[in-house]
Write an enzyme that holds these catalytic residues in place. Structure first.
Site, short mmCIF file in Angstrom:
data_model
loop_
_atom_site.label_atom_id
_atom_site.label_comp_id
_atom_site.label_asym_id
_atom_site.label_seq_id
_atom_site.Cartn_x
_atom_site.Cartn_y
_atom_site.Cartn_z
N GLU A 168 14.44 -28.07 -4.12
CA GLU A 168 15.03 -26.84 -3.60
C GLU A 168 15.84 -27.10 -2.34
OE1 GLU A 168 11.93 -23.44 -4.30
OE2 GLU A 168 10.92 -25.36 -4.39
N ARG B 297 -3.51 -16.84 -7.00
CA ARG B 297 -3.06 -15.50 -7.41
C ARG B 297 -3.47 -15.23 -8.86
NH1 ARG B 297 2.79 -16.81 -5.75
NH2 ARG B 297 2.56 -17.07 -3.52
N ASN C 91 13.02 -24.12 6.37
CA ASN C 91 12.18 -23.16 5.65
C ASN C 91 11.16 -22.64 6.65
OD1 ASN C 91 10.51 -21.73 3.99
ND2 ASN C 91 10.16 -23.38 2.52
N ARG D 170 16.13 -21.23 3.76
CA ARG D 170 15.54 -20.66 2.55
C ARG D 170 15.06 -19.25 2.89
NH1 ARG D 170 9.55 -20.91 0.45
NH2 ARG D 170 9.90 -19.86 -1.53
N HIS E 243 11.33 -18.34 -6.98
CA HIS E 243 11.58 -19.75 -7.33
C HIS E 243 12.98 -19.92 -7.93
CE1 HIS E 243 6.95 -20.16 -8.06
NE2 HIS E 243 7.26 -20.57 -6.83
#
Ligand code: AMP
Length: 401
Positions: free
Chosen positions: A385, A241, A7, A91, A180
């Site tokens: 993941e 956020r 990643n 990823r 996601h």
């Protein structure tokens, strides 16, 4: 078969090495501060002390080489030689409309990922650096890419279109993509397996609540709607956020506070959410701690955060005309019993029979937090993941052989 999952970010690179015969993690770690003088490589192997190495790592090719050196190191390594890595899976945050599933990398795939730089300027260029760094170090090893957006490509136009002039979609591909996806895909399959029911029969609302957070309505195994949009800014309130807000606030803020567009963008992405409302932290642990010692701003932040998750659950139950399973995953979703309780308290109208004792249990396994017989099953499902990336890579590489 050993698969290395990567990643890559702009200044960091995380890795996990899987032995796919047992799906076990042989080693994992991360390189941080790439491009700076004192870059840090942290390497973890279960049952051994972590290794931390500080050195100058100026770009991703060196970072990957250092990782490979560590994986084959005489004392700290887990492999005899780099020839023991049979495939690499990456990823990738944004696959646009081009990638509806994971693929093996070739020249066309790289070109298409480049074409998507505009849609994910912070992420995709960094992923490309990771791909090229692996190519430079392991030129003969097949690489696969797994996209955060791919799972959501099944959404109908009613979910993915914004009600703005069509030219933005036609010319610039402005639409909801969702993120996601790897996590929502993985946890929904885990949930069906846990319940012993076919995924195709279930209406699932998956709540991935971590530093970034999104809810997805999964109808019969396919993403039907999701709370993040063209970018990961839309939807739930997150650590830093804002999530949903009236878009008219953007020009208003620019005028009133004399801000530039970039400053507003940064404000909404980095200085909003839990951080802004609590005035304490973007980390839910610290917000809960402050709330429990009586801080009113922390309480308000927590309440807003939980309320918005509950609103999305309600709207997705309506979108699918029902819900069988609500699941919580990721850092906050897996660990914060108090948040799960607050969200579920307002969902009794769905026939949800919450079990406070089960909710308080700590476990790294999938578990139910509703009473037996509850009309809606609420589950806590640990996400993974990296494992899904390793599985997809394995499937693609085996399929090619
Ligand atoms: P993730 O993005 O999935 O890695 O989640 C990271 C976030 O999980 C952190 O920012 C924390 O806010 C949150 N987190 C981790 N452990 C806990 C906990 N025990 N209680 C509440 N939040 C937690």
């Amino acid at each position: 078969m050993n698969i290395l999952v990567i990643n890559a970010g702009s200044s960091s690179l995380k890795y996990q090495l899987y032995d796919m015969t047992t799906e076990s993690v042989l080693a994992k770690g991360r390189v941080e501060r790439i491009g700076m003088e004192s870059s840090i490589l942290t390497h973890e192997v279960e049952g051994r002390a972590d290794v931390r190495e500080v050195s100058e790592i100026l770009e991703h090719t060196t970072a990957v080489r250092k990782v490979l050196d560590m994986l084959t190191h005489r004392s700290f390594g887990v492999l005899e030689s780099i020839g023991d890595i049979q495939a690499v899976g990456h990823r990738i945050v944004h696959g646009g409309e081009s990638f509806k599933e994971s693929v093996l990398i070739d020249a066309d795939v790289k070109l298409e990922i480049r074409n998507l730089f505009d849609l994910a300027p912070l992420h995709n260029p960094a992923h490309m650096m990771g791909i090229q760094a692996v190519e430079a170090n392991l030129p003969d090893v097949p690489q696969a890419v797994v996209f955060d957006t791919a799972f959501h490509q099944t959404m109908p136009a009613t979910s993915y279109l914004y009600a703005i002039p069509k030219v933005f979609y036609r010319k610039h591909k402005v639409r909801r993509y969702g993120f996601h996806g790897t996590s929502h895909d993985y946890v929904s399959k885990q949930a069906a397996a846990f319940l012993g029911r076919p995924l195709e029969e279930l209406k699932i609302i998956s709540c991935h609540i971590g530093n970034g957070a999104s809810c997805t309505a999964i109808l019969h195994g396919k993403s039907y709607d999701t709370s993040m949009g063209m970018t990961p800014l839309e939807g739930l309130m997150m650590g830093s956020r804002s999530g949903d807000l009236d878009p008219a606030i953007v020009p208003f803020a620019i005028n009133k506070e004399d801000l530039t567009l970039n400053e507003v963008n940064s404000m909404l992405n980095k200085h909003s959410g839990l951080m802004a409302v609590s005035g304490i932290s973007s980390d839910m642990r610290e917000v809960v701690e402050a709330m429990e010692s009586g801080d009113e701003n922390a309480r308000l932040a927590f309440e807003m955060y939980a309320y918005r998750i509950r609103k999305y659950i309600g709207s997705y139950a309506a979108a699918m005309n029902g819900v069988d399973v609500i699941l919580f995953t990721a850092g906050v979703g897996e660990n914060s019993a108090v948040l799960r309780k607050r969200v579920c308290e307002g969902l009794t109208f769905l026939g949800l029979d919450f079990d406070e004792e089960r909710n308080e249990l700590r476990s790294s396994e999938t578990r139910s937090i509703t009473r037996d017989g509850s009309a809606v099953n609420v589950l806590v499902v640990p996400t993974n993941e990296e494992l899904l990336i390793a599985r997809d890579t394995y499937r693609l590489v085996i399929g090619k052989e």
